[in-house]
Design an enzyme around this catalytic site. Structure first.
Site, PDB file in Angstrom:
ATOM      1  N   GLU A   1     -18.955   6.238 -13.726  1.00  0.00           N
ATOM      2  CA  GLU A   1     -17.536   6.731 -12.783  1.00  0.00           C
ATOM      3  C   GLU A   1     -16.464   6.349 -13.485  1.00  0.00           C
ATOM      4  O   GLU A   1     -15.480   6.904 -13.196  1.00  0.00           O
ATOM      5  CB  GLU A   1     -17.893   6.456 -11.434  1.00  0.00           C
ATOM      6  CG  GLU A   1     -17.593   4.990 -11.278  1.00  0.00           C
ATOM      7  CD  GLU A   1     -19.006   4.148 -11.409  1.00  0.00           C
ATOM      8  OE1 GLU A   1     -19.895   4.580 -11.928  1.00  0.00           O
ATOM      9  OE2 GLU A   1     -19.070   2.931 -10.947  1.00  0.00           O
TER      10      GLU A   1
ATOM     11  N   CYS B   1     -26.314   1.527 -11.685  1.00  0.00           N
ATOM     12  CA  CYS B   1     -26.319   0.004 -11.876  1.00  0.00           C
ATOM     13  C   CYS B   1     -27.406  -0.415 -10.839  1.00  0.00           C
ATOM     14  O   CYS B   1     -28.602  -0.318 -11.081  1.00  0.00           O
ATOM     15  CB  CYS B   1     -24.800  -0.574 -11.804  1.00  0.00           C
ATOM     16  SG  CYS B   1     -24.891  -2.135 -12.855  1.00  0.00           S
TER      17      CYS B   1
ATOM     18  N   ASP C   1       7.629 -11.381  -1.855  1.00  0.00           N
ATOM     19  CA  ASP C   1       6.456 -12.245  -1.789  1.00  0.00           C
ATOM     20  C   ASP C   1       6.579 -13.594  -2.504  1.00  0.00           C
ATOM     21  O   ASP C   1       7.182 -13.298  -3.876  1.00  0.00           O
ATOM     22  CB  ASP C   1       5.124 -11.695  -2.421  1.00  0.00           C
ATOM     23  CG  ASP C   1       4.716 -10.425  -1.538  1.00  0.00           C
ATOM     24  OD1 ASP C   1       5.224 -10.084  -0.486  1.00  0.00           O
ATOM     25  OD2 ASP C   1       3.847  -9.542  -2.210  1.00  0.00           O
TER      26      ASP C   1
ATOM     27  N   GLY D   1     -24.007  -2.518  -6.801  1.00  0.00           N
ATOM     28  CA  GLY D   1     -23.612  -3.491  -5.799  1.00  0.00           C
ATOM     29  C   GLY D   1     -24.165  -5.059  -6.169  1.00  0.00           C
ATOM     30  O   GLY D   1     -25.138  -5.183  -7.109  1.00  0.00           O
TER      31      GLY D   1
ATOM     32  N   SER E   1       0.774  -1.292   0.027  1.00  0.00           N
ATOM     33  CA  SER E   1       0.056  -0.006  -0.137  1.00  0.00           C
ATOM     34  C   SER E   1       0.811   1.216  -0.073  1.00  0.00           C
ATOM     35  O   SER E   1       0.575   2.292   0.500  1.00  0.00           O
ATOM     36  CB  SER E   1      -0.999   0.172   1.241  1.00  0.00           C
ATOM     37  OG  SER E   1      -1.753  -1.053   1.399  1.00  0.00           O
TER      38      SER E   1
ATOM     39  N   GLY F   1     -28.041   0.804  -8.035  1.00  0.00           N
ATOM     40  CA  GLY F   1     -28.890   1.907  -7.800  1.00  0.00           C
ATOM     41  C   GLY F   1     -30.098   2.373  -8.620  1.00  0.00           C
ATOM     42  O   GLY F   1     -30.963   3.003  -8.288  1.00  0.00           O
TER      43      GLY F   1
ATOM     44  N   HIS G   1     -21.981   2.172 -15.524  1.00  0.00           N
ATOM     45  CA  HIS G   1     -20.944   2.731 -14.778  1.00  0.00           C
ATOM     46  C   HIS G   1     -20.122   4.172 -15.060  1.00  0.00           C
ATOM     47  O   HIS G   1     -19.338   4.109 -15.753  1.00  0.00           O
ATOM     48  CB  HIS G   1     -19.985   1.957 -14.256  1.00  0.00           C
ATOM     49  CG  HIS G   1     -20.627   0.700 -13.386  1.00  0.00           C
ATOM     50  ND1 HIS G   1     -20.963   0.930 -11.893  1.00  0.00           N
ATOM     51  CD2 HIS G   1     -21.118  -0.061 -13.728  1.00  0.00           C
ATOM     52  CE1 HIS G   1     -21.399  -0.120 -11.381  1.00  0.00           C
ATOM     53  NE2 HIS G   1     -21.657  -0.808 -12.526  1.00  0.00           N
TER      54      HIS G   1
HETATM   55  N1  GLN Z   1     -26.371  -6.800  -8.760  1.00  0.00           N
HETATM   56  C1  GLN Z   1     -26.789  -6.192 -10.226  1.00  0.00           C
HETATM   57  C2  GLN Z   1     -26.804  -6.822 -11.323  1.00  0.00           C
HETATM   58  O1  GLN Z   1     -25.920  -7.810 -11.471  1.00  0.00           O
HETATM   59  C3  GLN Z   1     -26.245  -4.667 -10.271  1.00  0.00           C
HETATM   60  C4  GLN Z   1     -24.844  -4.772 -10.629  1.00  0.00           C
HETATM   61  C5  GLN Z   1     -23.911  -3.423 -10.317  1.00  0.00           C
HETATM   62  O2  GLN Z   1     -24.393  -2.774  -9.744  1.00  0.00           O
HETATM   63  N2  GLN Z   1     -22.780  -3.764 -10.890  1.00  0.00           N
HETATM   64  O3  GLN Z   1     -27.457  -6.547 -12.318  1.00  0.00           O
END
Ligand code: GLN
Length: 547
Positions: free
Chosen positions: A521, A380, A146, A353, A14, A382, A519
């Site tokens: 971002e 996504c 490592d 998520g 890190s 969200g 996404h």
């Molecule tokens: N779990 C949801 C899906 O697979 C959203 C995926 C995500 O947010 N990247 O569609």
């Protein structure tokens, strides 16, 4: 052919090798060179796609659909060069290629060994695209010593040996710990780490020393002498207020000059650092602050949402405000009223998520944002949850849910407004998936086009009606609910070009409520903030003036 810079780390993990590599890439660009950055990771997963965000932070997705290490996000944010599938490799991928070849009989009966078979595969990977750029920067994950990293170190040693002299250099990052009791910076761990490198045949040309305290000239000389590098090639890396100061700070410490010297490039082209001066100025001189809630599941580890936090920062830079992120664990809203936590904040973001945990809380956050007219960005998952909120609370589909949650629990509890995606179009080809498929690399991944409705909020924000954005999802809002949801007021303002997959939803009567299946971002840069984040923060800034 490209000149190769191999970046390794020692003493502790890190140290920010990814960031240093990215900043060096930006500095070489500022001197007019073209660059590509690459990450070699010693772990045995084939890619980070199957790793928990708690373990490994965010998975960064490339345009060509690779699931990669979050360092590739740094590389893109600093250089603007889109990473490719061939810019990220792990031991797992190398070994699985070697073993596939062995099964096919490609090795003609030979005994398969780490040297030369595994190392050759790593070297072949290093070669890809070597004729396209001036500099190839290759970062080796982990620290020297490592066990897993050894084949990579051996491969880069051989690679430099195979190439003409002066084609490859080694840059090593270390730490100079400060002992407060004696008021000294200690160089011994750096000496040991360089010794470790030398014992495997690698002599670093440049040492980048992380340090909390200024490095006295005497210590610099000592490091140079004991580690066998030139004094000017001992470069200090001090802690920074913001990562976006890294290019300027490294330039000041002479990193880019040391690299050009190591390659004997003279006269060195003069750098144009105006972009980084502007970036730095925007970060350091905000004219206000906005507070944005990220309501998610992996909130204990900020790295899990790395690109989102950076994209919000870029949006802030574009609007000359500082963005303060308030981390909210979504599960909290399953017990407590969201108002108590969200009131007074200027915008709400529900990120991507996987899995059901926390989703009811995220739905509550979406409801709060919709009814209280607080700017909302759903990314996504969200976006899918914003649709479920609309379905349940406005369109009257009270048991609306996602098949993802039913698959997880093994029970049929929801009406599948969000369903498992089984077929889609990629370019001219059809892609098919089954529920029982392997988990690794089987999502809808990478850049796909979307068509935006003329006159919609998103079309105005993007300033166009055709976009392409990066995806990473297995589930999808079912188009068959479109009519019902649109009559409830939720607009499907972005669709896949064939009109089958909802890509964007928005509430037209809301100041800023947009959910995107992709996404955004991942494509935002400090010098080129993503339009959605730029406008989201603009909306948040307006709210901040009102509250
Ligand atoms: N779990 C949801 C899906 O697979 C959203 C995926 C995500 O947010 N990247 O569609």
């Amino acid at each position: 052919m490209a000149r190769y810079i191999f970046i390794t780390g020692g003493v502790v993990s890190s140290l920010g090798k990814g960031l240093s590599s990215a900043a060096l890439g930006a500095l070489l660009q500022a001197r007019g060179f073209s660059v590509r950055l690459r990450k070699l990771d010693p772990y045995l997963n084939v890619d980070p796609g199957t790793m928990s965000p708690f373990e490994h932070g965010e998975v960064f997705v490339t345009d060509d659909g690779a699931e990669t290490d979050l360092d590739l996000g740094h590389y893109e944010r600093f250089t603007g060069v889109s990473a490719r599938n061939t810019d990220s490799v792990s031991s797992g991928r190398i070994y699985s290629t070697v073993l596939e070849k062995e099964r096919r009989g490609d090795y003609l009966g030979k005994t398969i060994q780490v040297i030369p078979h595994v190392t050759n595969e790593i070297k072949a990977f290093l070669d890809v695209g070597g004729d396209e750029v001036d500099f190839m920067l290759c970062e080796i994950g982990g620290t020297v010593g490592d066990i897993e990293g050894l084949p990579f170190f051996e491969a880069i040693r051989q690679y430099a040996h195979d190439k003409p002299r002066g084609q490859c250099i080694f840059m090593h990052l270390t730490l100079l710990p400060y002992l407060a009791a004696s008021g000294e910076l200690k160089t011994k761990p750096t000496q040991h780490s360089v010794k470790e490198l030398q014992s495997i045949g690698i002599a670093p040309d440049i040492l980048v020393c992380r340090s909390e305290q200024p490095i006295p000239e005497k210590e610099r000389e000592k490091i140079a002498l004991f580690c066998n590098v030139r004094k000017e090639a001992v470069v200090a890396a001090y802690d920074l207020k913001t990562i976006y100061d890294a290019p300027l700070a490294y330039h000041e410490q002479g990193l880019d000059q040391a690299v050009l010297d190591a390659f004997d490039i003279s006269p060195a082209p003069k750098p144009d650092l105006s972009v980084w001066r502007d970036v730095s100025d925007r970060v350091h001189h905000p004219e206000g602050e906005v507070r944005v809630a990220i309501v998610g599941k992996y909130t204990q580890l900020e790295d899990a949402y790395k690109s989102i936090v950076e994209a919000l920062t870029h949006g802030g830079m574009a609007n000359r405000v500082k963005v303060r992120v308030e981390w909210v664990d979504a599960e909290l809203f399953e017990r407590e009223d969201p108002a108590a936590h969200l009131e007074g904040l200027h915008a709400i973001l529900v990120p991507g998520g996987f899995g059901e945990r926390g989703t009811e809380g995220m739905i509550k956050a979406a409801e709060f944002a919709r009814t209280r007219k607080v700017p909302y960005m759903g990314i996504c998952l969200g976006m899918q949850l914003a649709v479920l909120e609309a379905a349940r609370n406005v369109a009257g589909i009270i048991s609306a849910g996602s098949e993802e949650f039913d698959h997880e629990s093994g029970k049929k509890r929801f009406e599948p407004v969000v369903y498992h995606l089984k077929e889609w179009v990629q370019g001219n080809a059809k892609v098919s998936r089954k529920v029982e498929d392997d988990k690794g690399g089987t999502m809808r991944l990478g850049a796909y086009d979307a068509t935006l409705s003329a006159g919609s909020k998103v079309a105005e924000v993007y300033g166009t009606t055709t976009i392409d954005e990066r995806h990473r999802h297995r589930y999808e809002v079912d188009i068959k609910y479109r009519k019902q949801l649109e009559s409830a007021g939720l607009s499907f303002s972005g669709m896949s070009p064939d009109g089958k997959l909802p890509e964007i939803v928005e509430w037209p009567d809301h100041p800023w409520f947009i959910g995107v299946q992709f996404h955004p971002e991942l494509k935002s840069k400090p010098f080129d903030p993503h339009p959605l984040f730029k406008d989201f923060i603009r909306a948040a800034k307006e709210v901040s003036r009102l509250v």
